[in-house]
Design an enzyme around this catalytic site. Structure first.
Site, PDB file in Angstrom:
ATOM      1  CB  CYS A   1      -0.862   0.036   1.054  1.00 24.22           C
ATOM      2  SG  CYS A   1      -2.362   1.089   0.842  1.00 24.22           S
TER       3      CYS A   1
ATOM      4  CG  HIS B   1      -3.582  -3.585   3.533  1.00 24.95           C
ATOM      5  ND1 HIS B   1      -2.273  -3.129   4.139  1.00 24.95           N
ATOM      6  CD2 HIS B   1      -4.193  -2.590   2.957  1.00 24.95           C
ATOM      7  CE1 HIS B   1      -2.225  -1.947   3.635  1.00 24.95           C
ATOM      8  NE2 HIS B   1      -3.261  -1.523   3.261  1.00 24.95           N
TER       9      HIS B   1
END
Length: 481
Positions: free
Chosen positions: A330, A427
């Site tokens: 991310c 994630h």
């Protein structure tokens, strides 16, 4: 009306989240239908919910303890700090505004109707809702408009059990002092207290329990010894990030100022062959790292500047020259690219900055946040991965042609041609046991199999056993009505 009980703390990080998870699991095992609820949370460790929003990671763990899917109503107000004085405000799972602390203080009372609406919905059909407070009710300077502690308890007429943390010392003053500063109406809502994180012989504090009970009139509900396996459960508070040593494989993670979704590291920490070392500001990234992971960030551009200020960019380049592997997740993925553009000033003043230059990609920050529970395939092996996306940027460039994940049917991630540097937006990918083993093997770090999901469930059961022994659950149920 559904019965409810609220667990508040005499300070921050006293273990409220874990107690709620453990009590929830204990009560579910007794055959009760239980749901967690936290009116207001502050954390950059968020979870994407089944109904398409985001909540604090602790409420997702508590939902797991209850055998439920996480829902936005479990945490209707989430504050995600973006700077020292401001935070993004999430209401019922969606971005509401970005406000400075002073401005949020003026706005928060207006959020009470949404909080009470979520509380009512989450309680439908349940035997009990276990509510978690935030911070401490002793912060009476924040009582006006409060939605996190006594303001909520009063509005919803929910009885309170106050938790003191003996590990940090002064626990009698924590509890008795809270009683002393609260207005009478709030004081009347507190029905019991317990001591958490006790080390040693609990009988040595029996006199202390009597002193607190005598001075406050609250029911003593137990002395809970230190739960040694707490590290096995996903942590939400940045204060709980710590290194895990002992494994032959060394994974290094720089602690960013606005580190986000750092529970990506938990499955690695739980793997017996792995050492996860968290590097604090002012320390160099170790030269003997096998893998360096750049984690998520709530403020990518600011954290990139912090990264460079520590000299970590130089350390990272040296690690790559030695043949070491790098993974960015991310915000960490965005940092690894050539440039990061923020034309709308989403993270601060409009700007463009140079990235670390290890991947041939660039990122543009966009106002629309991507929130999704996602199923992916690890392309080199076909291993299945379930995770979530929670980000603002869009990343593109030549190295996305070396995508290493297929995410809901589309290519995801980027990598150098030799696979030494990788990045992605997904994630939670390391929670998949097969992927975790395959990925580490692909970078020359084979590990023995470890069932992470079962380990979390087993730890929740062990925590429930712990509380059945040391916490007066019968009195808790009686207080709840």
């Amino acid at each position: 009306m559904t019965k409810a009980i609220m667990i508040q703390g005499a300070g921050s990080n006293v273990g409220k989240s874990m107690l709620v998870a453990g009590l929830a699991r204990a009560l579910v095992r007794r055959g009760l239908s239980v749901a967690p609820f936290k009116p207001q949370n502050m954390s950059n460790n968020a979870a994407v919910t089944a109904d398409g929003g985001e909540i604090g990671r602790a409420q997702a763990l508590q939902a797991l303890a209850c055998g439920l899917d996480p829902l936005v109503d479990m945490n209707p107000v989430l504050l995600k700090p973006e700077s020292e004085v401001g935070a993004q405000v999430i209401v019922q799972g969606k971005r509401f505004a970005t406000l400075k602390a002073r401005d949020y203080g003026k706005q928060k009372a207006k959020l009470m109707p949404a909080v009470l609406e979520s509380f009512e919905r989450i309680g439908r059909g349940r035997d009990l809702v276990i509510v978690e407070g935030a911070g401490s009710p002793a912060e009476v300077n924040l009582r006006a408009g409060d939605i996190a502690n006594m303001g909520f308890a009063s509005a919803a007429n929910v009885p309170v059990v106050l938790i003191g943390d003996i590990d940090r010392g002064g626990v009698i003053a924590q509890l008795v002092g809270t009683d002393a500063v609260l207005p009478q109406a709030d004081r009347d809502l507190i029905k019991g207290f317990a001591i958490n994180k006790f080390r040693g012989d609990p009988t040595l504090f029996h006199d202390g329990m009597k002193i607190v009970a005598d001075k406050t009139g609250w029911a003593p509900m137990g002395i809970v010894p230190w739960f040694a396996d707490a590290w096995r459960l996903p942590a939400e508070d940045v204060m709980d990030i710590s290194s895990k040593t002992g494994g032959r494989i060394k994974i290094v993670v720089p602690r960013l100022n606005r580190i986000a979704n750092f529970d990506d590291l938990d499955p690695l920490s739980a793997t017996p062959d792995v050492t996860v070392e968290i590097i604090e500001a002012g320390r160099a990234l170790p030269g003997d790292a096998d893998l360096i992971i750049l984690p998520g960030s709530k403020s990518t551009i600011a954290d990139l500047a912090h990264f460079r200020a520590q000299g970590w960019d130089v350390d990272l380049q040296a690690h790559v020259r030695r043949g070491g592997h790098v993974l960015g997740i991310c915000g960490g993925y965005q940092m690894l690219g050539q440039e990061i553009h923020d034309p709308d000033g989403i993270e601060g003043p409009p700007s463009s900055v140079s990235g670390l230059g290890l991947l041939q990609v660039s990122t543009v920050m966009v106002p629309q946040k991507r929130l999704a529970l996602s199923n992916a395939t690890y392309l080199p092996t076909g291993d299945s991965v379930s995770g979530f996306e929670i980000h603002l940027g869009k990343t593109d460039g030549p190295d996305t042609g070396n995508a290493w994940l297929s995410l809901d049917g589309r290519a995801e991630g980027a990598a150098t041609a030799n696979g030494q540097i990788k990045g992605c937006y997904l994630h939670g990918l390391f929670s998949a046991d097969s992927f975790r083993g395959s990925y580490l093997a692909s970078v020359g770090l084979p590990v023995s199999h470890h069932d992470y999901g079962s380990g979390v469930q087993d730890t929740l059961d062990a925590l429930a056993d712990h509380l059945e022994t040391h916490f007066d659950i019968e009195t808790l149920l009686a207080i709840a009505g």
